[in-house]
Design a protein around this motif. Structure first.
Motif, mmCIF file in Angstrom:
data_model
loop_
_atom_site.group_PDB
_atom_site.id
_atom_site.type_symbol
_atom_site.label_atom_id
_atom_site.label_comp_id
_atom_site.label_asym_id
_atom_site.label_seq_id
_atom_site.Cartn_x
_atom_site.Cartn_y
_atom_site.Cartn_z
ATOM 1 N N ASP A 294 -67.673 -31.365 -55.089
ATOM 2 C CA ASP A 294 -68.309 -31.474 -53.784
ATOM 3 C C ASP A 294 -67.370 -30.812 -52.769
ATOM 4 O OD1 ASP A 294 -70.015 -32.560 -51.645
ATOM 5 O OD2 ASP A 294 -68.360 -33.958 -51.313
ATOM 6 N N PHE A 295 -67.886 -30.488 -51.577
ATOM 7 C CA PHE A 295 -66.970 -29.928 -50.582
ATOM 8 C C PHE A 295 -66.536 -30.952 -49.543
ATOM 9 C CE2 PHE A 295 -65.843 -28.184 -46.504
ATOM 10 C CZ PHE A 295 -64.737 -27.425 -46.867
ATOM 11 N N ASP A 296 -67.465 -31.374 -48.684
ATOM 12 C CA ASP A 296 -67.060 -32.176 -47.525
ATOM 13 C C ASP A 296 -66.651 -33.582 -47.937
ATOM 14 O OD1 ASP A 296 -66.459 -32.404 -44.873
ATOM 15 O OD2 ASP A 296 -68.478 -32.926 -44.236
ATOM 16 N N GLY A 297 -65.412 -33.934 -47.611
ATOM 17 C CA GLY A 297 -64.862 -35.216 -48.004
ATOM 18 C C GLY A 297 -64.110 -35.150 -49.316
ATOM 19 N N THR A 298 -64.307 -34.065 -50.064
ATOM 20 C CA THR A 298 -63.644 -33.899 -51.362
ATOM 21 C C THR A 298 -62.606 -32.783 -51.315
ATOM 22 O OG1 THR A 298 -65.642 -34.682 -52.486
ATOM 23 C CG2 THR A 298 -64.024 -33.495 -53.829
ATOM 24 N N LEU A 299 -62.988 -31.628 -50.812
ATOM 25 C CA LEU A 299 -62.048 -30.517 -50.643
ATOM 26 C C LEU A 299 -61.618 -30.357 -49.194
ATOM 27 C CD1 LEU A 299 -63.730 -27.849 -52.962
ATOM 28 C CD2 LEU A 299 -61.688 -29.217 -53.455
ATOM 29 N N GLY A 300 -62.545 -30.563 -48.281
ATOM 30 C CA GLY A 300 -62.247 -30.446 -46.859
ATOM 31 C C GLY A 300 -62.838 -31.614 -46.095
ATOM 32 N N VAL B 200 -67.265 -34.248 -62.326
ATOM 33 C CA VAL B 200 -67.655 -34.107 -60.925
ATOM 34 C C VAL B 200 -66.594 -34.775 -60.067
ATOM 35 C CG1 VAL B 200 -69.280 -34.999 -59.194
ATOM 36 C CG2 VAL B 200 -70.140 -33.886 -61.271
ATOM 37 N N LEU B 201 -66.189 -34.105 -58.996
ATOM 38 C CA LEU B 201 -65.236 -34.676 -58.040
ATOM 39 C C LEU B 201 -65.980 -34.881 -56.727
ATOM 40 C CD1 LEU B 201 -63.628 -32.286 -59.879
ATOM 41 C CD2 LEU B 201 -61.712 -33.527 -58.869
ATOM 42 N N GLU B 202 -66.049 -36.116 -56.264
ATOM 43 C CA GLU B 202 -66.932 -36.501 -55.164
ATOM 44 C C GLU B 202 -66.269 -37.532 -54.249
ATOM 45 O OE1 GLU B 202 -69.646 -36.407 -53.470
ATOM 46 O OE2 GLU B 202 -71.043 -35.092 -54.518
ATOM 47 N N ASP B 203 -66.882 -37.718 -53.077
ATOM 48 C CA ASP B 203 -66.412 -38.765 -52.169
ATOM 49 C C ASP B 203 -67.508 -39.727 -51.754
ATOM 50 O OD1 ASP B 203 -67.049 -37.884 -48.877
ATOM 51 O OD2 ASP B 203 -67.571 -36.569 -50.537
ATOM 52 N N SER B 204 -68.769 -39.285 -51.761
ATOM 53 C CA SER B 204 -69.842 -40.117 -51.216
ATOM 54 C C SER B 204 -70.583 -40.863 -52.322
ATOM 55 C CB SER B 204 -70.837 -39.263 -50.430
ATOM 56 O OG SER B 204 -71.637 -38.488 -51.303
ATOM 57 N N PRO B 205 -71.069 -42.059 -52.036
ATOM 58 C CA PRO B 205 -71.874 -42.779 -53.023
ATOM 59 C C PRO B 205 -73.078 -41.980 -53.510
ATOM 60 C CG PRO B 205 -71.175 -44.285 -51.303
ATOM 61 C CD PRO B 205 -70.770 -42.907 -50.858
ATOM 62 N N ALA B 206 -73.733 -41.238 -52.612
ATOM 63 C CA ALA B 206 -74.886 -40.426 -53.021
ATOM 64 C C ALA B 206 -74.463 -39.356 -54.017
ATOM 65 C CB ALA B 206 -75.542 -39.784 -51.800
ATOM 66 N N GLY B 207 -73.319 -38.719 -53.779
ATOM 67 C CA GLY B 207 -72.834 -37.683 -54.675
ATOM 68 C C GLY B 207 -72.369 -38.243 -56.003
ATOM 69 N N ILE B 208 -71.707 -39.411 -55.963
ATOM 70 C CA ILE B 208 -71.270 -40.060 -57.192
ATOM 71 C C ILE B 208 -72.486 -40.391 -58.060
ATOM 72 C CG2 ILE B 208 -70.170 -42.122 -58.158
ATOM 73 C CD1 ILE B 208 -68.487 -42.177 -55.485
ATOM 74 N N ALA B 209 -73.510 -40.948 -57.430
ATOM 75 C CA ALA B 209 -74.734 -41.293 -58.163
ATOM 76 C C ALA B 209 -75.379 -40.053 -58.769
ATOM 77 C CB ALA B 209 -75.717 -42.004 -57.238
ATOM 78 N N ALA B 210 -75.377 -38.954 -58.023
ATOM 79 C CA ALA B 210 -75.956 -37.704 -58.530
ATOM 80 C C ALA B 210 -75.189 -37.202 -59.742
ATOM 81 C CB ALA B 210 -75.962 -36.648 -57.428
ATOM 82 N N GLY B 211 -73.857 -37.242 -59.666
ATOM 83 C CA GLY B 211 -73.044 -36.783 -60.792
ATOM 84 C C GLY B 211 -73.239 -37.625 -62.030
ATOM 85 N N LYS B 212 -73.275 -38.941 -61.849
ATOM 86 C CA LYS B 212 -73.485 -39.829 -62.997
ATOM 87 C C LYS B 212 -74.854 -39.599 -63.621
ATOM 88 C CE LYS B 212 -71.109 -42.715 -64.235
ATOM 89 N NZ LYS B 212 -70.033 -42.696 -65.273
#
Length: 240
Positions: free
Chosen positions: A23-29, A174-186
């Motif tokens: 992911d980008f925002d919150g993960t890389l920047g 997957v490298l993530e910061d948001s619950p929505a992104g974590i759920a998507a990766g899983k």
């Protein structure tokens, strides 16, 4: 960060993956300050309290936010234009997540297959990468590429496909910061490492990632071989 009883003291762990999806925002920047200013302007334009927007916008596509709050603005021409202005107008307000540059440099040097999968549009993510002078991947999955945004797994399934890694369960991280992104990766069949940069530990825990770390300083490339890229994960959250 709340009332969790965990500490970032897990012993080093190693795991091997065929590819990495960031992911980008919150993960890389971290463009939080820029996004707050941006949504305040948009909120005035569309007549919606910006604080209402900010409560639900992180990790979600602008088009999905506007479909609810201002349907007449929910088109790609408008969204790509307004997101493209963020790096131009607020470039001084974005900072890299600690460890992001070193990890990406190591990934590039080791020739590890990787991509960025973001809820932002092409003008937004490429603009931020340019401002921060971070490596630009060969493959991007952006907001306008998918029918459904995170937490739908479509974006990460597309990321796996672009890396040619769409078969085996758990072979992509997957490298993530948001619950929505974590759920998507899983949901896409990936392992997920979460950084606690934009949400509380409780919110991140509830999304059930495989590892939780403070930031990307805890992720190191050990080696890359035919078996894949071996990562070392340091100081992950350990629940007492």
């Amino acid at each position: 960060m709340g009332s969790h009883s965990g500490t970032y003291t897990s012993p080093p762990q190693r795991a091997v993956f065929k590819g990495l999806l960031f992911d980008f925002d919150g993960t890389l920047g971290d463009s939080t300050d820029a996004v707050v200013k941006h949504w305040h302007l948009i909120g005035k334009e569309i007549g919606v309290d910006p604080n209402v927007i900010l409560q639900t916008s992180h990790g979600r596509r602008s088009i999905d936010v506007l479909k609810i709050l201002s349907p007449e603005k929910a088109n790609w021409e408008y969204i790509k234009h307004m997101e493209g202005l963020l790096p131009k107008n607020y470039g001084a307000d974005v900072v890299e997540i600690p460890g992001a540059r070193d990890l990406l440099d190591a990934v590039v040097t080791a020739d590890v297959p990787w991509a960025i999968v973001t809820s932002g549009t092409t003008p937004l993510v490429t603009g931020w990468l340019d401002v921060l002078k971070l490596p630009i991947p060969e493959h991007l999955v952006v907001a306008e590429d998918v029918e459904n945004g995170k937490p739908d797994p479509e974006c990460y399934l597309m990321g796996k496909e672009k890396l040619g890694l769409s078969d085996k369960q758990g072979e992509v991280l997957v490298l993530e910061d948001s619950p929505a992104g974590i759920a998507a990766g899983k949901a896409a069949g990936c392992k997920v490492l979460a950084v606690v940069t934009s949400h509380t530990v409780e919110q991140v825990l509830a999304a059930k990632p495989d590892w939780i770390v403070k930031d990307l300083k805890s992720v190191k490339v050990v080696r890359h071989s035919g078996a894949g890229v071996e990562l070392e994960i340091l100081d992950a959250l350990r629940m007492d």
